[in-house]
Design a protein around this motif. Sequence first.
Motif, mmCIF file in Angstrom:
data_model
loop_
_atom_site.group_PDB
_atom_site.id
_atom_site.type_symbol
_atom_site.label_atom_id
_atom_site.label_comp_id
_atom_site.label_asym_id
_atom_site.label_seq_id
_atom_site.Cartn_x
_atom_site.Cartn_y
_atom_site.Cartn_z
ATOM 1 N N ALA A 65 66.517 -1.726 -22.890
ATOM 2 C CA ALA A 65 65.382 -1.667 -22.196
ATOM 3 C C ALA A 65 65.463 -1.606 -20.557
ATOM 4 O O ALA A 65 64.420 -1.189 -19.499
ATOM 5 C CB ALA A 65 63.811 -2.627 -22.612
ATOM 6 N N TRP A 98 61.895 0.995 -24.944
ATOM 7 C CA TRP A 98 63.079 1.106 -25.279
ATOM 8 C C TRP A 98 63.472 2.383 -23.917
ATOM 9 O O TRP A 98 63.169 2.992 -23.714
ATOM 10 C CB TRP A 98 64.396 1.666 -26.020
ATOM 11 C CG TRP A 98 63.890 0.023 -27.274
ATOM 12 C CD1 TRP A 98 63.598 -0.008 -28.753
ATOM 13 C CD2 TRP A 98 64.024 -1.326 -27.134
ATOM 14 N NE1 TRP A 98 63.244 -0.681 -29.368
ATOM 15 C CE2 TRP A 98 64.330 -1.940 -28.782
ATOM 16 C CE3 TRP A 98 64.704 -1.915 -26.286
ATOM 17 C CZ2 TRP A 98 63.904 -3.653 -28.972
ATOM 18 C CZ3 TRP A 98 65.182 -3.374 -26.286
ATOM 19 C CH2 TRP A 98 64.507 -4.013 -27.520
ATOM 20 N N LEU A 268 63.179 -13.752 -22.333
ATOM 21 C CA LEU A 268 62.108 -12.337 -22.864
ATOM 22 C C LEU A 268 61.832 -12.959 -24.369
ATOM 23 O O LEU A 268 63.306 -13.048 -24.836
ATOM 24 C CB LEU A 268 63.584 -11.837 -22.124
ATOM 25 C CG LEU A 268 62.898 -10.963 -20.757
ATOM 26 C CD1 LEU A 268 64.376 -10.337 -20.185
ATOM 27 C CD2 LEU A 268 61.694 -10.132 -20.468
ATOM 28 N N LEU A 270 61.614 -9.049 -27.179
ATOM 29 C CA LEU A 270 60.897 -7.998 -27.000
ATOM 30 C C LEU A 270 60.554 -7.566 -28.436
ATOM 31 O O LEU A 270 61.379 -7.999 -29.509
ATOM 32 C CB LEU A 270 62.218 -7.208 -26.228
ATOM 33 C CG LEU A 270 62.593 -7.448 -25.073
ATOM 34 C CD1 LEU A 270 63.796 -6.180 -24.793
ATOM 35 C CD2 LEU A 270 61.412 -6.915 -23.628
ATOM 36 N N ASP A 272 59.905 -3.938 -30.762
ATOM 37 C CA ASP A 272 59.170 -2.747 -30.898
ATOM 38 C C ASP A 272 58.959 -2.530 -32.028
ATOM 39 O O ASP A 272 58.942 -2.568 -33.538
ATOM 40 C CB ASP A 272 60.943 -1.616 -31.020
ATOM 41 C CG ASP A 272 60.106 -0.586 -31.229
ATOM 42 O OD1 ASP A 272 58.902 -0.093 -30.778
ATOM 43 O OD2 ASP A 272 61.632 0.496 -30.956
ATOM 44 N N THR A 279 56.127 -6.633 -25.005
ATOM 45 C CA THR A 279 57.239 -7.655 -24.174
ATOM 46 C C THR A 279 56.636 -9.105 -23.907
ATOM 47 O O THR A 279 55.296 -8.762 -23.286
ATOM 48 C CB THR A 279 57.708 -6.711 -22.780
ATOM 49 O OG1 THR A 279 57.813 -5.166 -22.925
ATOM 50 C CG2 THR A 279 58.513 -7.552 -22.115
#
Lengths: 616, 160
Positions: A65, A98, A268, A270, A272, A279
């Motif tokens: 990312a 991404w 973090l 993340l 998709d 996020t």
Amino acid sequence: MSNREFYQETFSQVRGTREIRWENYEMATHRKGLKHLLILAAAITVIAALSGLAVAANFFGLRDALLPEKGSVSVVDEKGVVVPGEREFKDFISLSGWRDTPESKALAEWEAFRETYDPDGAIVREIGNEPTGFEERYGNYLVYTQEMAGKLEEIIEKYGLSLHSWMEVVLPETWPIAAGEFCGENITPYSGYIYENGTFRFDGEAELEAGGLKGYGVIEYQFSRSVRGTFDDVALNIGDFSDFEEWGYQAADGTTVTLGLGARNRSLILADLGDSFVTVNVLTGREGDDTFSSGPIGREELEELADSFRYSALTPVREPDQDTILAANARYMEELQNQPLETLPSESQDPLYTRTGIAASVARDFVLLLAERIEDGRREEVADILVYPAQVEVSAGTFTVNSPEEFLPYYDEVIGQNRLGLSTAMTWELTPVESQIFSNGSGLASVADGAIWFGLVEDAVIRVFTIQTDQAAVRAAGGGAITQDAGQEESFAALSLDEGREFLLGLADLIDHGERGEIANLLAYPAQVKTPGGEWIANTPEEFLAFYDETFGAGGSTLSADIRANPEPVLDSEGSLASAADGAVWFRRGEDGTLQVLSLQSDIWLWSVQYWEAQP
Amino acid sequence: MDKVCFTAAVERYQNTVYRTAFHVLGSPQDADDAVQEVFLRLFRHKGSFDGEDHLRRWLLRVTVNYCRDILRSSWRKRRVSMEELPETPVFDKQSQAALYREVMALPEKYRIVLDLFYYEEFSVQEIGYLLDLGTSTVTTRLSRARQRLKERLGEDWQDE
């Protein structure tokens, strides 16, 4: 070098550290109405702090990312203070997906453009304080020239993206309506915002049971969901990418997420989701973060936090309905505002607060401060906190003083010669648990066995009404002087909140309808009128009408809007004087029993009308 | 006020607001808070400004009034801040450090007048308007502050 040059050269090096951004105020403004509710007070404090951090760090990302170019940020020293003029380069990630997605490529190109465009702010300074004409289409982006607009159009066309068209604030309990049931039971979302395509962001907290956080504390985080197909210009500074330990994880709802555990105070999550990208900027890491979290976290806590969200509830993307969100926000605000304020513990458990409006702890601090000043002989500082006009009773007679400067010649006889006696009497019995400060129901508080009386003269402002010794005294004129013989009856009923509110709303109506005659009749006279054109005294309603167009006529609608936005009056301790709209309006009950306006002030200080007390 | 105008105002006047608040409050942290609050008020401001000068004066007026509210209302905070020495910037020259030290040692009412006169270059009449003071009061405070600086700084501060 002149003194002016010397001064400017020196103080040009004195600069603040706070970064001010429009986006933060957009959220903060909508939270304002919640401030008075105890239940949310702590949360709001955290939100404000988070907003500050978000500005300072502007944070998120992992390798796939990462934006291709590092971004420059201000250098911050060990104390968290920005070092003027120094920049450093940090890793940034896209919140849009991404790095090889059209959204992230577009963001990278826009960031590269922005990095070099108007670097010293010269263009934006030249534009000044005028509309640019770019607000309608680019209102959600920092675009202020045709060149910027052209570049942005070029980028979104290249990548087949659209622009955000509207954004709405989402209050905490509105999230399920705005975006679905994606939060687990241990998740508390604060208010945030959502765009027309379903992209949203908010700050929140989560209670975890894993690892070292079991049974206490919370983790603070910032949650972002970016929907594909629309250009989003938000990137996140993650510091140094190599600080993160990264692994894949299947969350409780079956969604595969990427976790990054930071070596210091950030981590973090993340995810998709195909049609959108999530996020979560976790505001702690292996070192913990004193400001935002209970302590450091490890892999177990980060995985539990990842389990706390139902990512599958966010896909497929459902576009939000603005009217529905607004209606839900309004219901939420109405519920909050109907909660009784009587539940505030300070009002129910602190008799001094109930009687004077001053919390016992604040009164103690005030007394200690005053005693210190008296003992040290800080004459001007003591004189500054007396109520004026005041009557001074000294051996030569009784005199009226209207200001600290006028009182100072009498200082030694009233206070100076009793300096140690007064300060000792104020402090010797004062303990943290048993205060010798008391109130007799007059609305004022007393200390030193009645030698000193003090109280609120307006919201949260403490002043000394009386200082009296065997030899001399200074007492507030106009009924403010209090003695130990004052009646024991409670006397707060002079002006009620309901009456004050009704009066204010009526005043706003009169302003809106331009009822100049009725407005003039509400003012107390003589009135001092200040406008950009000068200062005058109006002795009657008829005289005031000559200034109506320069005052209410020039800026009345803003004033009435301010009153309507906050029509709750703040009463003084005796219920005889009230203010509203952050002090824009002051009013009281006149001798004939009707309410009269003592002062009005336009919000930009262009004009004011103020009761001009007769000078002795 | 729209976003672009707001951003431009921040760019141009943030340091002005900070410096003025710092002169009044004497605390970097409190001055930072003041900056945040003053620009929040600008954010909420619905009216327009008649040019840059109007905006600047509006910001200074709001700053001064906000800072006075802070000084009046927050006894606990004020007490703490009086006991703590403000963080001192690192100056290029010793004379600058001395000026900073002596100015910050003055009472608030003198500091703010110095800032508005020497840094912001307002006249005493304009300062009086901004601070709700008579011209003679401003002149007196300015004179006393100058006298004090001359006493403490010697040749670094010129006779006026």
